[in-house]
Design an enzyme around this catalytic site. Structure first.
Site, PDB file in Angstrom:
ATOM      1  N   LYS A 179       0.879  -1.174   0.000  1.00  0.00           N
ATOM      2  CA  LYS A 179       0.000   0.000   0.000  1.00  0.00           C
ATOM      3  C   LYS A 179       0.908   1.213   0.000  1.00  0.00           C
ATOM      4  O   LYS A 179       1.583   1.496   0.995  1.00  0.00           O
ATOM      5  CB  LYS A 179      -0.913   0.002   1.236  1.00  0.00           C
ATOM      6  CG  LYS A 179      -1.725   1.294   1.341  1.00  0.00           C
ATOM      7  CD  LYS A 179      -2.590   1.345   2.594  1.00  0.00           C
ATOM      8  CE  LYS A 179      -3.048   2.782   2.821  1.00  0.00           C
ATOM      9  NZ  LYS A 179      -3.890   2.915   4.027  1.00  0.00           N
ATOM     10  N   GLY A 200      -8.434   9.150   9.126  1.00  0.00           N
ATOM     11  CA  GLY A 200      -8.803   9.266  10.536  1.00  0.00           C
ATOM     12  C   GLY A 200      -9.839  10.324  10.833  1.00  0.00           C
ATOM     13  O   GLY A 200     -10.176  10.558  11.993  1.00  0.00           O
ATOM     14  N   ALA A 259      -9.556   5.455   3.496  1.00  0.00           N
ATOM     15  CA  ALA A 259      -9.402   6.638   4.364  1.00  0.00           C
ATOM     16  C   ALA A 259     -10.642   7.509   4.405  1.00  0.00           C
ATOM     17  O   ALA A 259     -11.261   7.795   3.388  1.00  0.00           O
ATOM     18  CB  ALA A 259      -8.220   7.498   3.949  1.00  0.00           C
ATOM     19  N   GLY A 260     -10.987   7.905   5.627  1.00  0.00           N
ATOM     20  CA  GLY A 260     -12.024   8.905   5.846  1.00  0.00           C
ATOM     21  C   GLY A 260     -13.392   8.365   6.198  1.00  0.00           C
ATOM     22  O   GLY A 260     -14.294   9.129   6.533  1.00  0.00           O
ATOM     23  N   ASN A 270      -9.802   1.710   9.215  1.00  0.00           N
ATOM     24  CA  ASN A 270      -9.029   1.392  10.415  1.00  0.00           C
ATOM     25  C   ASN A 270      -9.603   2.107  11.637  1.00  0.00           C
ATOM     26  O   ASN A 270     -10.249   1.501  12.474  1.00  0.00           O
ATOM     27  CB  ASN A 270      -7.549   1.749  10.226  1.00  0.00           C
ATOM     28  CG  ASN A 270      -6.672   1.233  11.356  1.00  0.00           C
ATOM     29  OD1 ASN A 270      -7.156   0.855  12.410  1.00  0.00           O
ATOM     30  ND2 ASN A 270      -5.393   1.187  11.150  1.00  0.00           N
ATOM     31  N   THR A 271      -9.419   3.444  11.668  1.00  0.00           N
ATOM     32  CA  THR A 271      -9.763   4.198  12.873  1.00  0.00           C
ATOM     33  C   THR A 271     -11.230   4.010  13.282  1.00  0.00           C
ATOM     34  O   THR A 271     -11.536   3.901  14.470  1.00  0.00           O
ATOM     35  CB  THR A 271      -9.475   5.694  12.633  1.00  0.00           C
ATOM     36  OG1 THR A 271      -8.164   5.821  12.095  1.00  0.00           O
ATOM     37  CG2 THR A 271      -9.551   6.473  13.933  1.00  0.00           C
TER      38      THR A 271
END
Lengths: 257, 65
Positions: free
Chosen positions: A96, A157, A184-185, A206-207
């Protein structure tokens, strides 16, 4: 089924492994998500330290495919060297690729990204580029040899969900045959469902999972949302309309006046 | 010999990268190494000679997004 660089992947949810309250909660979340791919990174190990080995054992026991990242790299040189080290350690040519260009938004440095992608693909890497929704950059990444694109939908995040859905729609339309992963996001399962409804092939989270009150339960909720969004896309969602359209038939309505 | 290992100056007696890892009590199976900004593959560590002032990076698998 989702196919990435010739590999069939059962789940359309890819999960990051950072920021969980504990290793056991990370393991529970990965299992609950059904993810077939998890992202990992490389960081300095302290002398005598064994944390890296313990983490690696935990991941291997989960039986998932590894996608190492170049997170935190701000230059082509850093990203390329990190990718080479990741391949040596993890034994995979998947990477990645992140080349960060802006401290506050963690926006990709798309110029460096294209350059690093060229170098790594030349060396046999299978590059998963973390990019913006810019169509021209995406075209250059494909020219460089990327077979997957990973546009952001909001800053890493930030949990804001798709801030520019029109751009994501254009992105999907421009590259109908390329596997596209929103990376992301994403903050909530509804965000994941909404980008899957647009026809994206997968999401990387993830977050939103790791920082949830109950990460495993949230991982499961995201898995269901991704599945629901995918089914909705395949089913052909109705386009929005400006005016009301009665759903109950008008013909045959009684007249009382 | 003085080296910079993961950003910190260290005086060591090891003269190869493999010996350095042993001297500093690293578990070599779970590491990736670089010398002066370039990867040194695990299989080449034993032959990788170190010189005064070299910069070594020793990385391990870590959580990532």
């Amino acid at each position: 089924m989702l196919s990435l660089y010739g590999e069939d992947i059962a789940s359309r949810l890819l999960l990051g492994t950072a920021q969980y309250p504990s290793p056991s909660i990370l393991a529970e979340a990965v299992r609950a998500s059904g993810a077939g791919i998890v992202t990992v990174s490389l960081r300095r190990e302290t002398a005598g330290g064994r944390t890296g080995g313990q983490f690696w054992e935990l991941i291997r026991e989960l039986g998932v495919r590894i996608l190492p990242n170049t997170a935190g790299c701000h230059s082509v040189k850093e990203a390329v060297t990190t990718a080479r080290m990741a391949r040596d350690l993890f034994g995979t040519d998947w990477i990645k690729l992140e080349v960060i260009g802006h401290h506050d938004t963690l926006q990709p440095d798309v110029f460096g990204l294209v350059e690093a992608a060229r170098i790594l693909i030349e060396e046999g890497f299978k590059v998963f580029p973390y990019t913006t929704e810019d169509l021209v950059v995406a075209g250059r990444l494909l020219e460089a040899g990327c077979e997957v694109l990973m546009p952001w939908c909001a800053p890493i995040g930030s949990a804001r969900g798709p801030v520019n859905p029109d751009a994501l729609r254009s992105f999907r339309a421009e590259f109908p045959d390329i596997p596209l992963i929103v990376d992301a996001g994403l903050g909530r399962p509804s965000h994941a469902a909404s980008v899957m409804e647009l026809g994206f092939d997968a999401v990387l989270l993830n977050t939103a999972v790791a920082k949830a009150g109950d990460p495993a339960a949230m991982a499961s909720a995201f898995a269901q949302a991704v599945e629901a969004g995918r089914r909705a896309f395949k089913a052909g969602p109705l386009e929005p309309r400006d005016m009301a359209v009665p759903s109950t038939p008008v013909i045959g309505k009684a007249v009382f006046e | 010999m003085k080296l910079t290992v993961n950003g910190e100056e260290q005086a060591v007696s090891a003269t190869t990268l493999a010996a350095l890892l042993a001297e500093l009590d690293y578990e070599p199976d779970f590491l990736a190494t670089a010398l002066n900004g370039e990867l040194v593959p695990a299989i080449e560590r034993a032959e990788c000679a170190l010189h005064d002032g070299d910069r070594i990076e020793i990385l391990a698998p870590m959580q990532g997004g």
